[in-house]
Design a protein around this motif. Structure first.
Motif, PDB file in Angstrom:
ATOM      1  N   LEU A  10      -4.150   4.094   9.079  1.00  0.00           N
ATOM      2  CA  LEU A  10      -4.287   3.809   7.656  1.00  0.00           C
ATOM      3  C   LEU A  10      -5.578   4.455   7.171  1.00  0.00           C
ATOM      4  O   LEU A  10      -6.671   4.039   7.539  1.00  0.00           O
ATOM      5  N   SER A  11      -5.455   5.518   6.379  1.00  0.00           N
ATOM      6  CA  SER A  11      -6.632   6.215   5.861  1.00  0.00           C
ATOM      7  C   SER A  11      -6.221   7.028   4.652  1.00  0.00           C
ATOM      8  O   SER A  11      -5.030   7.128   4.321  1.00  0.00           O
ATOM      9  N   ARG A  12      -7.209   7.608   4.002  1.00  0.00           N
ATOM     10  CA  ARG A  12      -6.904   8.440   2.835  1.00  0.00           C
ATOM     11  C   ARG A  12      -6.114   9.682   3.223  1.00  0.00           C
ATOM     12  O   ARG A  12      -5.285  10.171   2.473  1.00  0.00           O
ATOM     13  N   GLU A 106       4.327   3.027   4.005  1.00  0.00           N
ATOM     14  CA  GLU A 106       3.534   3.571   2.908  1.00  0.00           C
ATOM     15  C   GLU A 106       3.789   2.810   1.608  1.00  0.00           C
ATOM     16  O   GLU A 106       2.867   2.551   0.835  1.00  0.00           O
ATOM     17  N   PHE A 109       1.971  -0.626   1.868  1.00  0.00           N
ATOM     18  CA  PHE A 109       0.526  -0.534   1.717  1.00  0.00           C
ATOM     19  C   PHE A 109       0.116   0.002   0.352  1.00  0.00           C
ATOM     20  O   PHE A 109      -1.026  -0.178  -0.063  1.00  0.00           O
ATOM     21  N   ALA A 110       1.055   0.640  -0.352  1.00  0.00           N
ATOM     22  CA  ALA A 110       0.735   1.113  -1.694  1.00  0.00           C
ATOM     23  C   ALA A 110       0.360  -0.043  -2.607  1.00  0.00           C
ATOM     24  O   ALA A 110      -0.454   0.102  -3.526  1.00  0.00           O
ATOM     25  N   ALA A 112      -1.400  -2.632  -1.810  1.00  0.00           N
ATOM     26  CA  ALA A 112      -2.801  -2.985  -1.589  1.00  0.00           C
ATOM     27  C   ALA A 112      -3.746  -2.075  -2.363  1.00  0.00           C
ATOM     28  O   ALA A 112      -4.834  -2.492  -2.757  1.00  0.00           O
ATOM     29  N   PHE A 113      -3.327  -0.829  -2.587  1.00  0.00           N
ATOM     30  CA  PHE A 113      -4.187   0.136  -3.256  1.00  0.00           C
ATOM     31  C   PHE A 113      -3.859   0.284  -4.746  1.00  0.00           C
ATOM     32  O   PHE A 113      -4.434   1.123  -5.423  1.00  0.00           O
ATOM     33  N   ASP A 114      -2.925  -0.527  -5.251  1.00  0.00           N
ATOM     34  CA  ASP A 114      -2.556  -0.477  -6.658  1.00  0.00           C
ATOM     35  C   ASP A 114      -3.292  -1.594  -7.397  1.00  0.00           C
ATOM     36  O   ASP A 114      -3.014  -2.777  -7.207  1.00  0.00           O
ATOM     37  N   PRO A 115      -4.247  -1.261  -8.251  1.00  0.00           N
ATOM     38  CA  PRO A 115      -5.019  -2.312  -8.939  1.00  0.00           C
ATOM     39  C   PRO A 115      -4.176  -3.150  -9.894  1.00  0.00           C
ATOM     40  O   PRO A 115      -4.588  -4.229 -10.297  1.00  0.00           O
TER      41      PRO A 115
END
Length: 373
Positions: A10-12, A106, A109-110, A112-115
């Motif tokens: 899990l990384s950029r 993906e 985990f999207a 988690a990165f969606d504000p």
């Protein structure tokens, strides 16, 4: 026997490999370049690192990976060749499944990165309308802004989970006219405190007797169940339906031990209905929707309110606000109203505890007047 473990990164920038393992990469580099030093240069690693890694792999797997003939370049051993072949075969055969798993991870985990996305954990007494709500929230067009993590448990356990910080919301249910000395009041009153908790309205639903099609034993009340000796199937201790049943038995003056099967428990309304449908029981206590979904008969006994409790501190946090807004939408209200035995009731509204939990009565404070001199 050697076992395979799967890991993910899990990384950029995790690269494009669907499943990555450093050993096949080392073996492939050695096979292509014919030396440890050539493999190290190709991989951007030091000679010492590659040599040490290969030796560690040999010790761990119990076999030689690289061989050197006199005056020859480094070559893969038979064992190393078979390992590389096995990895290629697995990648080729499993590529579609691996790609699907990769995409699922993906997508998950999207969130988690969606504000704009929210995850709300809800422990709740079993309720089919909540299952429908979870699906409805996930199907929304706005990238699924609200994701409900629902774990069904007994009403008592749900509220305890809320008080212990294991969830944000707790779902439980009560009848409207619960009296102060009823089991319902004695069960929930110590768990829910004014000033600490808030109640969000959800629905009214019907509970009653789930019976065989056509109600062949003519069961119209709990008294009929006791009189006929019908085989009963119960819900576990700590469930809201068990609390409700015990209150109804007490009101009717029926002892629990005269109900055949009172000690036989099933974990959900669905399981109750399945037990009756399979002929393992004649009757059980549950919601109308569970009975109708399996073509069974249903005898309504009470209407009850299904509540969502939260701590006051989380009432206006973004995930709870997102849920409250969703519960107000016409689309959800129509879907809830279409479920057998359900109707919206103050859905999404923050309600006064004294209004929905009748054992809480708050007397107004009288102002004291001090005479002036």
């Amino acid at each position: 026997m050697h076992r395979v473990q799967l890991h993910y990164t899990l990384s950029r920038d995790a690269g494009n490999a669907l499943i990555r393992n450093p050993l096949p990469e080392l073996l492939q580099a050695v096979a292509e370049h014919g030396s440890i030093s050539g493999a190290a240069r190709a991989l951007g690693l030091s000679y010492r690192h590659v040599w040490g890694a290969l030796k560690r792999w040999e010790d761990q797997l119990g076999g030689e990976l690289i061989v050197w003939g006199k005056g020859q370049s480094a070559q893969l051993s038979d064992f190393g060749t078979k390992l590389l072949w096995a990895e290629r075969q697995a990648q080729a055969r499993l590529a579609p499944q691996i790609a699907a798993l990769h995409a699922d991870l993906e997508r998950a985990f999207a969130v988690a990165f969606d504000p704009n996305a929210h995850v709300l954990t809800l422990y709740a007494s079993h309720d089919d309308a909540l299952v429908a709500l979870r699906k409805h929230a996930a199907a929304q067009a706005d990238a699924g802004a609200l994701h409900l993590d629902i774990r069904f448990t007994g009403s008592v356990d749900a509220i305890r989970a809320l008080n212990e910080g294991r969830c944000t919301l707790a779902g439980f249910h009560t009848v409207e006219d619960a009296v102060a000395d009823a089991l319902t009041a004695r069960t929930y009153k110590p768990l829910l405190q004014p000033g600490l908790h808030k109640i969000i309205g959800f629905a009214q639903r019907t509970q009653g007797l789930i019976v065989a099609p056509g109600n062949p034993l003519a069961l119209h009340s709990l008294a009929d169940v006791a009189r006929t000796g019908a085989r009963f199937v119960n819900r576990p201790l700590g469930s809201g339906t068990r609390v409700l049943l015990d209150d109804l038995l007490a009101q009717a003056g029926i002892a629990a031990d005269v109900i055949p099967g009172y000690a036989h428990n099933e974990p959900s309304h669905t399981a109750i209905a399945e037990a009756v449908a399979a002929g393992a029981a004649d009757v059980g206590m549950g919601i109308e929707l569970a009975a109708r979904a399996r073509g069974l008969g249903f005898v309504p006994l009470v209407h009850e309110r299904y509540h969502l409790a939260c701590l006051k501190t989380s009432l206006d946090q973004p995930p709870t606000l997102a849920l409250r807004q969703l519960l107000h939408t016409p689309e959800w209200l129509a879907q809830l109203a279409a479920l057998p035995g359900y109707e919206p009731l103050h859905c999404g509204e923050v309600l006064a505890m004294s209004a929905v939990l009748p054992w809480w009565q708050f007397a107004r404070k009288k102002r004291s007047h001090t005479p002036r001199h």
